[in-house]
Design a protein around this motif. Structure first.
Motif, PDB file in Angstrom:
ATOM      1  N   UNK A  96       0.833  -1.200   0.000  1.00  0.00           N
ATOM      2  CA  UNK A  96       0.000   0.000   0.000  1.00  0.00           C
ATOM      3  C   UNK A  96       0.876   1.261   0.000  1.00  0.00           C
ATOM      4  N   UNK A  97       1.962   1.232   0.768  1.00  0.00           N
ATOM      5  CA  UNK A  97       2.829   2.398   0.893  1.00  0.00           C
ATOM      6  C   UNK A  97       4.201   1.940   1.367  1.00  0.00           C
ATOM      7  N   UNK A  98       5.240   2.554   0.822  1.00  0.00           N
ATOM      8  CA  UNK A  98       6.608   2.292   1.256  1.00  0.00           C
ATOM      9  C   UNK A  98       7.273   3.629   1.548  1.00  0.00           C
ATOM     10  N   UNK A  99       8.213   3.630   2.470  1.00  0.00           N
ATOM     11  CA  UNK A  99       8.915   4.861   2.776  1.00  0.00           C
ATOM     12  C   UNK A  99      10.239   4.602   3.456  1.00  0.00           C
ATOM     13  N   UNK A 100      11.178   5.507   3.208  1.00  0.00           N
ATOM     14  CA  UNK A 100      12.490   5.456   3.853  1.00  0.00           C
ATOM     15  C   UNK A 100      12.829   6.879   4.287  1.00  0.00           C
ATOM     16  N   UNK A 101      13.179   7.033   5.542  1.00  0.00           N
ATOM     17  CA  UNK A 101      13.675   8.306   6.046  1.00  0.00           C
ATOM     18  C   UNK A 101      15.157   8.114   6.309  1.00  0.00           C
ATOM     19  N   UNK A 102      15.979   8.955   5.679  1.00  0.00           N
ATOM     20  CA  UNK A 102      17.435   8.858   5.801  1.00  0.00           C
ATOM     21  C   UNK A 102      17.907  10.028   6.650  1.00  0.00           C
ATOM     22  N   UNK A 103      18.563   9.709   7.757  1.00  0.00           N
ATOM     23  CA  UNK A 103      19.163  10.730   8.612  1.00  0.00           C
ATOM     24  C   UNK A 103      20.670  10.680   8.410  1.00  0.00           C
ATOM     25  N   UNK A 116      13.535  12.164   2.785  1.00  0.00           N
ATOM     26  CA  UNK A 116      12.421  11.225   2.769  1.00  0.00           C
ATOM     27  C   UNK A 116      12.279  10.652   1.365  1.00  0.00           C
ATOM     28  N   UNK A 117      12.270   9.341   1.273  1.00  0.00           N
ATOM     29  CA  UNK A 117      12.123   8.644  -0.007  1.00  0.00           C
ATOM     30  C   UNK A 117      10.850   7.819   0.033  1.00  0.00           C
ATOM     31  N   UNK A 118      10.214   7.654  -1.122  1.00  0.00           N
ATOM     32  CA  UNK A 118       9.018   6.818  -1.179  1.00  0.00           C
ATOM     33  C   UNK A 118       9.100   5.890  -2.389  1.00  0.00           C
ATOM     34  N   UNK A 119       7.992   5.263  -2.722  1.00  0.00           N
ATOM     35  CA  UNK A 119       7.975   4.255  -3.772  1.00  0.00           C
ATOM     36  C   UNK A 119       8.360   4.836  -5.133  1.00  0.00           C
ATOM     37  N   UNK A 120       8.077   6.111  -5.370  1.00  0.00           N
ATOM     38  CA  UNK A 120       8.438   6.734  -6.654  1.00  0.00           C
ATOM     39  C   UNK A 120       9.951   6.870  -6.804  1.00  0.00           C
ATOM     40  N   UNK A 121      10.677   6.916  -5.704  1.00  0.00           N
ATOM     41  CA  UNK A 121      12.135   7.050  -5.749  1.00  0.00           C
ATOM     42  C   UNK A 121      12.852   5.719  -5.940  1.00  0.00           C
ATOM     43  N   UNK A 122      12.112   4.629  -5.909  1.00  0.00           N
ATOM     44  CA  UNK A 122      12.742   3.308  -6.016  1.00  0.00           C
ATOM     45  C   UNK A 122      13.153   3.020  -7.454  1.00  0.00           C
TER      46      UNK A 122
END
Length: 171
Positions: A96-103, A116-122
């Motif tokens: 339904x939703x994917x996300x990655x937060x990179x610190x 912040x990355x999401x499915x469109x960035x994959x």
């Protein structure tokens, strides 16, 4: 006595039937399997508390918890990975939703950048169709048919196996 024309009555019944069908089908969402959240999902309120230049690694850990992963070549890059899925037919999961937060922290452990990355960035990953051959796993028909011939020799002493070693358990 006032009578309703026949087509008006039919139209009303059809409207009531469609309304009832809509309620019935709308209620089907109550029987859907629940959404499953995996990983470390970060809220917008938590994101607002991350201030580059002032937030430290200890602050980030107390606010967000431990990262899902740290950078392989840079321990100052922390990844909080999350995914929301729902079971579908056949036991598979619909994403339904994917996300990655990179610190990204500097050498002193102070936050430099939040991304912040999401499915469109994959990026799509092609699965290799090759199979690595391993010798000895493929037996021919004759090897399967005659594989045990000569393997067991009742004439050998008990202390020695057919391969010449000592059987397991006898030291």
């Amino acid at each position: 006595m006032h009578t309703i024309p026949r087509f008006v009555a039919i139209r009303r019944r059809a409207g009531v039937a469609l309304f009832g069908l809509g309620l019935l089908l709308g209620g089907c969402s109550l029987f859907e399997p629940p959404v499953t959240v995996r990983g470390n999902r970060i809220d917008a309120d938590e994101m607002k508390q991350l201030v580059p230049g002032t937030t430290t690694q200890a602050d980030a850990t107390s606010l967000l918890g431990s990262p899902t992963a740290k950078g392989s070549f840079d321990a100052n890059s922390w990844f909080y990975i999350s995914e929301m899925t729902r079971p579908v037919i056949g036991g598979t999961q619909k994403v339904m939703q994917q996300g990655v937060v990179v610190l990204t922290f500097n050498g002193q452990g102070v936050l430099e950048h939040v991304d912040t990355l999401n499915q469109r960035d994959s990026l799509p990953v092609a699965i290799a169709g090759r199979i690595t051959p391993s010798p000895g796993t493929e037996a021919t028909f004759l090897q399967q048919l005659l594989g045990n011939v000569g393997r067991f020799n009742p004439g050998l002493p008990q202390a020695q196996s057919p391969t010449g070693g000592v059987p397991a358990g006898r030291y």
